[in-house]
Scaffold this motif. Structure first.
Motif, PDB file in Angstrom:
ATOM      1  N   LYS A 121     -55.220  -0.151  79.175  1.00 22.48           N
ATOM      2  CA  LYS A 121     -54.302   0.881  80.175  1.00 22.48           C
ATOM      3  C   LYS A 121     -52.731  -0.385  80.143  1.00 22.48           C
ATOM      4  O   LYS A 121     -53.307  -1.919  80.461  1.00 22.48           O
ATOM      5  CB  LYS A 121     -54.391   1.635  81.111  1.00 22.48           C
ATOM      6  CG  LYS A 121     -55.153   0.539  81.961  1.00 22.48           C
ATOM      7  CD  LYS A 121     -55.601   1.784  83.583  1.00 22.48           C
ATOM      8  CE  LYS A 121     -56.285   0.789  84.307  1.00 22.48           C
ATOM      9  NZ  LYS A 121     -56.663   0.940  85.147  1.00 22.48           N
ATOM     10  N   ALA A 179     -53.016  -5.996  85.822  1.00 21.07           N
ATOM     11  CA  ALA A 179     -52.259  -5.568  84.924  1.00 21.07           C
ATOM     12  C   ALA A 179     -52.656  -5.991  83.676  1.00 21.07           C
ATOM     13  O   ALA A 179     -52.145  -5.236  82.737  1.00 21.07           O
ATOM     14  CB  ALA A 179     -50.928  -6.641  84.937  1.00 21.07           C
ATOM     15  N   ARG A 180     -53.623  -6.794  82.608  1.00 20.91           N
ATOM     16  CA  ARG A 180     -54.224  -7.073  81.695  1.00 20.91           C
ATOM     17  C   ARG A 180     -55.498  -6.413  81.225  1.00 20.91           C
ATOM     18  O   ARG A 180     -56.232  -6.041  82.201  1.00 20.91           O
ATOM     19  CB  ARG A 180     -54.590  -8.269  81.640  1.00 20.91           C
ATOM     20  CG  ARG A 180     -52.770  -9.197  82.350  1.00 20.91           C
ATOM     21  CD  ARG A 180     -53.050 -10.599  81.803  1.00 20.91           C
ATOM     22  NE  ARG A 180     -51.610 -11.233  81.542  1.00 20.91           N
ATOM     23  CZ  ARG A 180     -51.230 -11.491  80.092  1.00 20.91           C
ATOM     24  NH1 ARG A 180     -51.899 -11.490  79.127  1.00 20.91           N
ATOM     25  NH2 ARG A 180     -50.473 -12.237  80.750  1.00 20.91           N
ATOM     26  N   SER A 181     -55.046  -5.745  80.155  1.00 18.66           N
ATOM     27  CA  SER A 181     -56.245  -5.424  79.345  1.00 18.66           C
ATOM     28  C   SER A 181     -57.270  -6.243  78.614  1.00 18.66           C
ATOM     29  O   SER A 181     -56.110  -6.832  77.553  1.00 18.66           O
ATOM     30  CB  SER A 181     -56.133  -3.977  79.011  1.00 18.66           C
ATOM     31  OG  SER A 181     -55.411  -2.869  79.985  1.00 18.66           O
ATOM     32  N   PHE A 182     -58.557  -5.864  78.113  1.00 25.51           N
ATOM     33  CA  PHE A 182     -58.836  -6.652  76.786  1.00 25.51           C
ATOM     34  C   PHE A 182     -59.696  -5.766  75.450  1.00 25.51           C
ATOM     35  O   PHE A 182     -60.188  -4.516  76.435  1.00 25.51           O
ATOM     36  CB  PHE A 182     -59.728  -7.826  77.497  1.00 25.51           C
ATOM     37  CG  PHE A 182     -60.500  -8.535  76.513  1.00 25.51           C
ATOM     38  CD1 PHE A 182     -61.945  -8.157  76.318  1.00 25.51           C
ATOM     39  CD2 PHE A 182     -60.120  -9.623  75.675  1.00 25.51           C
ATOM     40  CE1 PHE A 182     -62.276  -8.898  74.867  1.00 25.51           C
ATOM     41  CE2 PHE A 182     -60.800 -10.076  74.860  1.00 25.51           C
ATOM     42  CZ  PHE A 182     -61.993 -10.015  74.534  1.00 25.51           C
TER      43      PHE A 182
END
Lengths: 268, 401
Positions: free
Chosen positions: A96, A175-178
């Motif tokens: 997201k 805040a980060r997605s993988f």
């Protein structure tokens, strides 16, 4: 025979000398790399003429102007649809760029046991804060995630990302997605946006403040869809919309004690 | 000298084949991960590092086995260690090789690994970790090989090797420090945000690294005629005991700071590990096993009479390794990611493919160690010093000359 060899060596020597000389003008002509400063603006020729530019992009979110869950969905879908963000079920592999959460989860350091009832029921938008001092940029071993000098946006170069996920561990805002799996099966083909590339398995992605839309002179997708609930502008420009909003309203930011200087301001 | 590894008993070859088989199974699991992505692991958006990085963290400590022998031997001329230094150096090589493999299998895009080299980033600790680990591995390989070659030829090692040895002693501290900095400098990760993280890494390394080395030496003495010498074993055990005391002391400092200050952010990771948080408590039994193991190992190691009893010592060392492994190999990662930046809890459990790949990497490490130790032991066998006490080794050169 010896005469032929002498002639060959003469020609070879002259050729080598010529090749060497031809390299000199190119080297002499190189002006070198001048140090780039924020105030200088983007390097010439890297952005179109109609691109929106600023020295410090920032966002203001008027939570009070959000009309309800449908409004949140509208904003989130605008971003995720434009950027082909896959809709992966479950929490484990989910990706997201912008999403909602409660006050206590969005601002955990401002937690209180007796929260006002309206805040208790409110949801808040979460996205990358595009910090002035981004820890994710500091830890990236390949500079795949970097901060643009001229406007402070923190962007991902997914072709350089090795998928070590150090930036995810370093980001204090989650805040980060993988892309744990191949994301393409999870993108609705009917809604695919050919203007923005889909990603592949094994790279990190996140909100990029719609840098590619700014380059085309457009506002971020979420700001356009928010119908005035989100403002986007130059924090360094006293006349910008965001500065005006911050002058007239009290605002808070997420986890300010960490010194990251987030560029997303929340007006409750 | 590598030809020494090509001749061995049937048991030796069977062992290599077994390790090769296990490594192959791990390789197959890795191919599955390579195709499907890291979704086969238990890692998630909220816990983005898991078992692989945990193994890296612990194995960097195992690589300390070399420096805890080299430092007393070369800085303080402690001759009892001369015979087992080569074993420590080769164990360090295998450990660092496994560290590098675990980082590699953890990458989402391993084929882009060389972007770390192509785009050097001095700001990133991961870049420096790659540098210090690789240099340390090659330093130990170089020093170990030159030393063994000189020993085989019955001459003293070259004079200039001394400077490489001094460098490797200092470098050993750097691999733990830099790996600790992977964790220590991240904002918002309260369990990791501590100034003594590097010191804790060093103390834990100097306890667990030599402990694993001693356990392997005991195994070696059981299956071969190699004898390390009681004096050397006793001294290493003493070093391990002091290191473990310091390690536990540092951990208690962390507990005190978190709970005496009363700051919830500092307390939550420790509370999660030892009694659960928001109803999630799957790691609590492991942490208490680690506490009991550590306490019991110290009860057995601190009294000299028990420590020097080589029947009891392996069990004490096993408990110590178990305790440090749970603390550093599992607890550190899980504690750092809990709670999430949103003050929620996302639990992590390693999956079966993850464990298969882990066992595969360990098999490769054991393969490397077996070959290197085989070479070292065959050289000593040729010299006739394999069963002798270290104090007698010096005379051999004089009499031969």
């Amino acid at each position: 025979m010896s005469k032929t060899r002498r002639d060959f060596l003469k020609i070879a020597g002259m050729s080598a000398l010529g090749l060497g000389c031809s390299a000199l003008p190119a080297a002499a002509a190189d002006p070198g790399h001048a140090p780039r400063k924020a105030a200088q603006g983007p390097a010439p020729g890297t952005l179109p003429d109609n691109a929106l530019t600023a020295t410090h992009w920032a966002m203001v979110i008027f939570t009070r102007r959000i009309k309800g869950p449908e409004h949140f969905d509208h904003i989130i879908n605008a971003c995720h649809q434009y950027h082909n963000v896959p809709e992966i079920p479950g929490h484990k592999d989910e990706i997201k760029w912008i999403w909602t959460d409660s006050f206590n989860h969005t601002f955990p350091e401002k937690e209180t046991h007796f929260l006002a009832q309206d805040l208790e029921m409110m949801d808040f938008l979460l996205l990358c804060n595009h910090c002035e001092n981004p820890p994710c940029v500091r830890v990236c071993p390949t500079k795949a995630t970097f901060q643009r000098d001229h406007d402070g946006i923190v962007i991902m170069d997914m072709h350089r990302c090795i998928g070590c996920r150090f930036c995810m561990a370093a980001c204090p805002y989650g805040a980060r997605s993988f892309n744990f799996a191949n994301p393409r099966p999870y993108i609705d083909g009917a809604k695919l946006n050919p203007d923005y590339p889909t990603r592949m398995r094994g790279v990190v992605e996140k909100c990029n403040f719609c840098a590619e839309r700014l380059a085309k002179g457009q506002m971020p997708a979420c700001v356009e869809a928010s119908e005035g609930a989100m403002l986007f502008g130059d924090l360094d420009d006293p006349n910008s919309e965001v500065r005006k909003a911050l002058r007239e309203n009290f605002s808070i930011r997420r986890k300010t004690t960490l010194g990251t200087q987030p560029s997303v301001y929340y007006i409750i | 000298m590598l030809e020494k590894a090509l001749k061995g008993s049937p048991g030796y070859w069977i062992w290599l084949l077994v390790l090769g088989g296990i490594a192959s199974i791990g390789m197959l699991a890795y191919v599955v991960q390579l195709n499907m992505g890291l979704t086969v692991t238990g890692m998630s958006r909220d816990v983005s590092w898991g078992f692989y990085i945990a193994q890296l963290t612990y194995l960097v400590g195992v690589a300390a086995s070399a420096v805890m022998l080299v430092l007393p031997a070369y800085f303080h001329h402690y001759k009892a260690f001369k015979k087992i230094i080569i074993l420590g150096e080769f164990l360090a090589i295998a450990s660092v090789a496994m560290c590098i493999l675990f980082v590699t299998v953890d990458l989402g895009q391993p084929q882009r690994l060389f972007n770390v080299v192509l785009h050097p980033t001095p700001n990133s600790v991961l870049f420096w970790d790659m540098v210090v680990l690789n240099v340390y591995m090659f330093l130990n390989l170089f020093i170990g090989w030159v030393t063994l070659e000189s020993e085989r030829n019955r001459v003293a090692p070259p004079h200039w090797l001394k400077y490489f040895i001094y460098l490797s002693i200092i470098w050993a501290f750097s691999i733990h420090t830099v790996t600790a900095f992977l964790y220590a400098g991240l904002p918002g990760r309260h369990y990791w945000l501590t100034a003594i993280m590097a010191a804790r890494f060093l103390a834990s390394a100097f306890a667990s690294g030599p402990a694993i080395l001693l356990l392997l030496v005991f195994l070696l003495q059981k299956i071969t005629e190699f004898r390390a010498g009681d004096k050397a074993i006793n001294t290493v055990a003493t070093i391990i005991t002091y290191a473990m005391c310091v390690n536990i002391f540092f951990y208690l400092l962390e507990i005190f700071t978190a709970y005496y200050s009363g700051i919830p952010g500092h307390q939550h990771p420790i509370t999660y590990l030892f009694s659960g948080l928001h109803g999630f408590d799957q790691w609590v039994p492991y942490m208490w096993v680690a506490v009991a193991g550590a306490a019991l190992s110290l009860v057995l190691l601190i009294p000299a009479k028990i420590r020097y009893n080589h029947t009891v010592l392996p069990y004490a060392l096993g408990l110590l390794v178990l305790a440090t492994y749970i603390d550093k190999g599992i607890g550190l990662i899980v504690g750092g990611f809990t709670p999430t930046p949103f003050e929620t809890v996302t639990e992590y459990v390693p999956t079966i493919p993850e464990l298969m790949i882990t066992v595969g990497v360990y098999a490769i490490g054991a393969l490397i160690l077996t070959v290197l130790w085989k070479v070292a032991l065959e050289v000593k066998r040729d010299l006739g010093t394999i069963g002798e006490k270290p104090e007698d080794v010096e005379k051999l050169y004089v009499s031969k000359l």
